[in-house]
Design an enzyme around this catalytic site. Structure first.
Site, PDB file in Angstrom:
ATOM      1  N   HIS A 140     -37.134  43.777   8.967  1.00 46.06           N
ATOM      2  CA  HIS A 140     -37.226  42.452   9.592  1.00 46.06           C
ATOM      3  C   HIS A 140     -37.741  41.393   8.626  1.00 46.06           C
ATOM      4  CE1 HIS A 140     -41.646  42.441   9.834  1.00 46.06           C
ATOM      5  NE2 HIS A 140     -41.493  43.757   9.919  1.00 46.06           N
ATOM      6  N   HIS A 149     -28.642  44.046  -5.202  1.00 48.18           N
ATOM      7  CA  HIS A 149     -28.116  45.350  -4.753  1.00 48.18           C
ATOM      8  C   HIS A 149     -29.291  46.195  -4.268  1.00 48.18           C
ATOM      9  CE1 HIS A 149     -25.791  49.291  -5.993  1.00 48.18           C
ATOM     10  NE2 HIS A 149     -26.196  49.313  -4.743  1.00 48.18           N
TER      11      HIS A 149
HETATM   12  C1  LIG Z   1     -35.454  52.334 -14.334  1.00 48.07           C
HETATM   13  C2  LIG Z   1     -34.140  52.298 -15.068  1.00 48.07           C
HETATM   14  C3  LIG Z   1     -33.489  50.939 -14.880  1.00 48.07           C
HETATM   15  C4  LIG Z   1     -34.447  52.497 -16.538  1.00 48.07           C
HETATM   16  O1  LIG Z   1     -33.262  52.532 -17.250  1.00 48.07           O
HETATM   17  P1  LIG Z   1     -33.263  52.280 -18.844  1.00 48.07           P
HETATM   18  O2  LIG Z   1     -33.691  50.885 -19.092  1.00 48.07           O
HETATM   19  O3  LIG Z   1     -31.938  52.688 -19.366  1.00 48.07           O
HETATM   20  O4  LIG Z   1     -34.431  53.213 -19.342  1.00 48.07           O
HETATM   21  P2  LIG Z   1     -34.367  54.677 -20.006  1.00 48.07           P
HETATM   22  O5  LIG Z   1     -33.403  55.572 -19.295  1.00 48.07           O
HETATM   23  O6  LIG Z   1     -34.191  54.460 -21.480  1.00 48.07           O
HETATM   24  O7  LIG Z   1     -35.828  55.239 -19.722  1.00 48.07           O
HETATM   25  C5  LIG Z   1     -36.991  54.613 -20.264  1.00 48.07           C
HETATM   26  C6  LIG Z   1     -38.197  55.429 -19.818  1.00 48.07           C
HETATM   27  O8  LIG Z   1     -38.345  55.269 -18.391  1.00 48.07           O
HETATM   28  C7  LIG Z   1     -38.307  56.555 -17.728  1.00 48.07           C
HETATM   29  N1  LIG Z   1     -37.570  56.349 -16.483  1.00 48.07           N
HETATM   30  C8  LIG Z   1     -36.284  55.917 -16.351  1.00 48.07           C
HETATM   31  N2  LIG Z   1     -35.970  55.818 -15.074  1.00 48.07           N
HETATM   32  C9  LIG Z   1     -37.045  56.206 -14.365  1.00 48.07           C
HETATM   33  C10 LIG Z   1     -37.310  56.316 -12.976  1.00 48.07           C
HETATM   34  N3  LIG Z   1     -36.374  55.982 -12.074  1.00 48.07           N
HETATM   35  N4  LIG Z   1     -38.518  56.722 -12.588  1.00 48.07           N
HETATM   36  C11 LIG Z   1     -39.478  57.067 -13.494  1.00 48.07           C
HETATM   37  N5  LIG Z   1     -39.277  56.977 -14.829  1.00 48.07           N
HETATM   38  C12 LIG Z   1     -38.074  56.542 -15.246  1.00 48.07           C
HETATM   39  C13 LIG Z   1     -37.594  57.464 -18.709  1.00 48.07           C
HETATM   40  O9  LIG Z   1     -37.956  58.820 -18.508  1.00 48.07           O
HETATM   41  C14 LIG Z   1     -38.082  56.913 -20.039  1.00 48.07           C
HETATM   42  O10 LIG Z   1     -39.391  57.394 -20.262  1.00 48.07           O
HETATM   43  P3  LIG Z   1     -39.926  57.708 -21.757  1.00 48.07           P
HETATM   44  O11 LIG Z   1     -39.884  56.405 -22.510  1.00 48.07           O
HETATM   45  O12 LIG Z   1     -41.323  58.208 -21.524  1.00 48.07           O
HETATM   46  O13 LIG Z   1     -38.985  58.716 -22.337  1.00 48.07           O
HETATM   47  C15 LIG Z   1     -33.159  53.387 -14.565  1.00 48.07           C
HETATM   48  O14 LIG Z   1     -33.488  54.683 -15.008  1.00 48.07           O
HETATM   49  C16 LIG Z   1     -33.058  53.417 -13.038  1.00 48.07           C
HETATM   50  O15 LIG Z   1     -33.802  54.111 -12.320  1.00 48.07           O
HETATM   51  N6  LIG Z   1     -32.074  52.634 -12.541  1.00 48.07           N
HETATM   52  C17 LIG Z   1     -31.774  52.564 -11.122  1.00 48.07           C
HETATM   53  C18 LIG Z   1     -30.448  53.280 -10.906  1.00 48.07           C
HETATM   54  C19 LIG Z   1     -29.981  53.134  -9.476  1.00 48.07           C
HETATM   55  O16 LIG Z   1     -30.687  53.403  -8.521  1.00 48.07           O
HETATM   56  N7  LIG Z   1     -28.732  52.673  -9.362  1.00 48.07           N
HETATM   57  C20 LIG Z   1     -28.100  52.484  -8.109  1.00 48.07           C
HETATM   58  C21 LIG Z   1     -26.853  53.318  -8.072  1.00 48.07           C
HETATM   59  S1  LIG Z   1     -25.853  53.009  -6.663  1.00 48.07           S
END
Ligand SMILES: CC(C)(COP(=O)(O)OP(=O)(O)OC[C@H]1O[C@@H](n2cnc3c(N)ncnc32)[C@H](O)[C@@H]1OP(=O)(O)O)[C@@H](O)C(=O)NCCC(=O)NCCS
Length: 215
Positions: A140, A149
């Site tokens: 709400h 998104h």
């Molecule tokens: C958070 C996010 C944006 C980071 O992506 P990125 O910028 O490419 O970062 P990286 O994959 O290089 O990860 C960087 C660090 O964050 C950590 N990390 C990445 N995603 C994480 C998450 N969701 N939760 C906790 N830690 C996360 C990685 O383990 C890494 O840690 P390190 O530096 O200690 O090795 C991505 O992982 C994410 O969760 N995106 C959301 C995806 C989603 O829900 N999409 C919708 C699909 S319909």
């Protein structure tokens, strides 16, 4: 036999997200027909789903009116840019799966996607092009700006504000009254306990800023 006066829906984007949009559009029965198009010619001459052909852009533009358009490709910023580029093709249309739960007092902008099992609560507002993906909850009084998104299974508590083109990651939770800044990303599975500034990536439980992240 579909009502010939209904618009034909053009789904721009012939990938997995396009399939979700086409599926919701077919289930809704709100369209005369559903076709897809894509900038990548490798996607043409195939079906996105049974009964949903993928055609070149000039072929869909030549289809008989009325036409409507839904952008189903790429990141939030890319969706916004494509909507601006294609604005003369057809008006943007929202696609709402019949199993989405949408409060009668919610306000839904043009070009939104509300998928199966999502919930949009009373007095929530969605700007243009917002995605509320499978099983996500926008409770709400939430205020979600254009092209944001809310990913599958994410939950926004009451009166959360989400800025333009932000991504609230799959399975994450945002506590009530908080703000997610424009173009910010909250990572999958995160729990936000404080406001997120614009254009930053936060993740974890509780969420903290990712120093090494790409955004
Ligand atoms: C958070 C996010 C944006 C980071 O992506 P990125 O910028 O490419 O970062 P990286 O994959 O290089 O990860 C960087 C660090 O964050 C950590 N990390 C990445 N995603 C994480 C998450 N969701 N939760 C906790 N830690 C996360 C990685 O383990 C890494 O840690 P390190 O530096 O200690 O090795 C991505 O992982 C994410 O969760 N995106 C959301 C995806 C989603 O829900 N999409 C919708 C699909 S319909």
């Amino acid at each position: 036999m579909a009502d010939a006066s209904l618009p034909l829906l053009i789904v721009f984007g012939a990938g997995g997200h396009g399939r979700v949009v086409a599926d919701a559009a077919l289930a809704s029965g709100a369209w005369r027909a559903v076709v897809a198009t894509d900038r990548d010619p490798a996607q043409w001459n195939a079906e996105l789903l049974p009964g949903v052909p993928v055609l070149p852009l000039d072929a869909v533009a030549a289809l008989p009116a009325p036409l409507a358009l839904h952008i189903a490709i790429g990141t939030n910023a890319y969706r916004r840019a494509e909507a601006a580029r294609l604005r003369d093709l057809a008006p943007l249309a929202s696609v709402i799966h019949p199993h989405a739960s949408v409060a009668v007092t919610a306000r839904i902008g043009v070009g939104c996607l509300l998928t199966a099992q999502c919930v949009v609560g009373p007095l929530a507002r969605l700007g243009a092009g917002v995605i509320v993906n499978h099983g996500a909850v926008v409770d709400h009084d939430c205020d979600v700006d254009a092209w944001a998104h809310i990913a599958p299974g994410a939950r926004l508590g009451g009166a959360v504000r989400v800025g333009e083109a932000a991504l609230v990651g799959a399975g994450s939770t945002v506590l009530r009254n908080l703000s997610i800044g424009a173009e910010a990303t909250l990572g999958a599975g995160a729990v936000a306990l404080c406001d997120l500034p614009p254009a930053q990536s936060w993740a974890g439980v509780p969420a903290s800023r990712l120093a090494t992240a790409s955004a």
